[in-house]
Structure formats: structure tokens, C-alpha cells
Design a protein around this motif. Sequence first.
Motif, PDB file in Angstrom:
ATOM      1  N   ALA A 111       0.460  -1.332  -0.309  1.00 33.67           N
ATOM      2  CA  ALA A 111      -0.028   0.320   0.264  1.00 33.67           C
ATOM      3  C   ALA A 111       1.118   1.567  -0.079  1.00 33.67           C
ATOM      4  N   VAL A 112       2.111   0.834   0.256  1.00 33.42           N
ATOM      5  CA  VAL A 112       2.793   2.287   0.850  1.00 33.42           C
ATOM      6  C   VAL A 112       3.870   2.497  -1.024  1.00 33.42           C
ATOM      7  N   MET A 113       4.272   1.913  -1.457  1.00 34.13           N
ATOM      8  CA  MET A 113       4.890   1.601  -2.420  1.00 34.13           C
ATOM      9  C   MET A 113       4.282   2.264  -3.032  1.00 34.13           C
ATOM     10  N   GLY A 114       2.875   1.252  -3.677  1.00 30.85           N
ATOM     11  CA  GLY A 114       1.545   1.870  -4.580  1.00 30.85           C
ATOM     12  C   GLY A 114       1.626   3.740  -4.210  1.00 30.85           C
ATOM     13  N   GLU A 129       8.590  -2.334  -7.039  1.00 33.60           N
ATOM     14  CA  GLU A 129       8.273  -3.849  -5.681  1.00 33.60           C
ATOM     15  C   GLU A 129       6.676  -3.904  -5.779  1.00 33.60           C
ATOM     16  N   GLY A 130       6.147  -2.715  -5.767  1.00 33.82           N
ATOM     17  CA  GLY A 130       5.136  -3.167  -5.177  1.00 33.82           C
ATOM     18  C   GLY A 130       4.377  -4.568  -6.240  1.00 33.82           C
ATOM     19  N   THR A 137      -1.828  -1.344  -6.406  1.00 32.92           N
ATOM     20  CA  THR A 137      -2.226  -0.716  -7.656  1.00 32.92           C
ATOM     21  C   THR A 137      -3.837   0.137  -7.325  1.00 32.92           C
ATOM     22  N   ALA A 138      -4.550  -0.437  -6.469  1.00 35.89           N
ATOM     23  CA  ALA A 138      -5.063   0.486  -6.458  1.00 35.89           C
ATOM     24  C   ALA A 138      -4.622   1.661  -6.048  1.00 35.89           C
TER      25      ALA A 138
END
Length: 286
Positions: free
Chosen positions: A155-158, A208-209, A219-220
Motif C-alpha cells: 500500500a505504501v509503495m503503491g 517493488e509493489g 495498484t489501487a
Amino acid sequence: MALAAALCFGVAMVLQALGAQRHSPAADGSGLLGTVRAMVNLPFAAGLLLDAFGFVAQLIALRSLPLYVVQAALAGALAVTAVLGAAVLKLRLGRAEWLGVAGVCVGLAVLGATAGAEGHRQPSTAFHWALLGAVVLIAAVGGFVWKLREPLRAAVMGTLCGLGFGVVGLAVRVLPSVTWPHLGPLFSEPASYALLAGGAVSFVFMTEGVRGGRVTTATAAMVLGETALPAILGVVLLGDRTRSGMVPLAIAGFALAVAGALALARFGEVAPEPDSSAKDQPSRVG
């Protein structure tokens, strides 16, 4: 040009996910070297080439359309990925996915009908430097959270990836107009370096995601990061506007396009190639 960029990015997403997931973090390590290894293969390289074409189309679109229209169109790349997966990878799209595709298409059509010309308000030089500072901050936060556990890490990477792409869009809008061969002003412009660094940082976090396995989450988060905040800044700081009296309709179209993209977030993931015990099974997304 915005739709052409979405087409290129949508196809590239499938190719890059296929290439990246050939190299799991467990096998190649979760550091930056592992990320580089995940990029060195033919599918990922082909995806990067398509990304380059898409980026050029995005640049052209950003110089003539409001930021909220272009960013929503780029989120619509997920619709391209979903339809391509259904056609090429023999994937089945459920009712929710087809509604997502329809939502993206209708939302973008509404945005196209309601969008006015791009804003011509120029923020101060401090804003140009702030864009470069934002990239540094995004990179620093990414390094700090690199070892987080899933699904929080995805979630953080995205989100960081999406914000980085948002910085790219903003940087393109504030760049001075130049003509060949008089490119000197670009080299003294901090937004030029924010554009380049923001794109590079976002690609690393995107990879990384994908590799982390929680690609729907990543992606979201990326879709929200690259659409919501840049759209608001485009209206507040750059003067983007809709056609007269069409603000509510434009907001509805934007929300519908983004909601459709979020419904298709799982199509940012392509499963790794099956092992020998299941080599006769078809590839799957999601």
C-alpha cells in the motif's frame, strides 16, 4: 494523446508484471539490486519501451489538457490491461470487472466532454523547487519503509509510486515552453529534474509493489496517488477548469473513471509462470 498513453501503459503493465514476477524477492533479495535484476528480461524491457512511447504521448496531452483529465485517463490503463488479459491470456472477466471497464470508458468520455482548456496560471519558482523536494521526500520515505511487511508495504509503495507520477504530471505542466534547439532553459529548471527523478523513483516503487505479491493493493494505492492530489493541485494552483456550468458533471466523470480503475486494480498483477507440476495450467491474473 492521453488515450494513446493509457493504451501504451496498459499493455506495458502486463509485460512488466510478467517480467518482474519471474524474480521473486525471496530468490533475488528485496534490496535495490533485486529490483534491478527483476527489470533485466525481455518482457520488462518491452514494457519499458512502451512506457517510453506512452510518456511522450502523456507529455503532449499534459501541455493541452487539464491535469485531472490526463491523470484519470492514465488510471484508465487498467481497463486496457483487463481487456487485453481477457483477449490474450484467456482470462475471464466477471460482472464487476466489465462494469469497471464500462465505468472507465464512460467516465473518460464525460471528462472529455466537460473539460475546458488547460489552466495558464504559473505558480512561483518556489513551487518548482517544491516539486523537486517532493521527489526527494518520496524517495526517502520509500527507503524508510522498504522493509515493511505486506500488505502495508504494498500500500505504501503503491501510494509513493502514484505520488511520484503525480509529480511528473505537475512538473510537465510548469516547464517553460521551448523550441529546438533552444533547450537551455530546461537545464536550469528544477521541474525538469523533478520530472526525471520522479519518473525513475516511481518505476522502482512500482516494480517493488509488483514483486511483493500484493499487487491489487499496490495498484489501487497507485491509482489514488496519481489522480486525486494532482487533480486538486491542477485546479487550485494551475487554474484548470471545466466548461462553463459543468463542474458537477466533470466531478462525476472523474469519480466514475477512478472508481472503475479501482475496480480493476487486480489486473495490475500477472501470476508467475507455472512450475513443472502445473505447466499445463493457463496463466492467471489476480
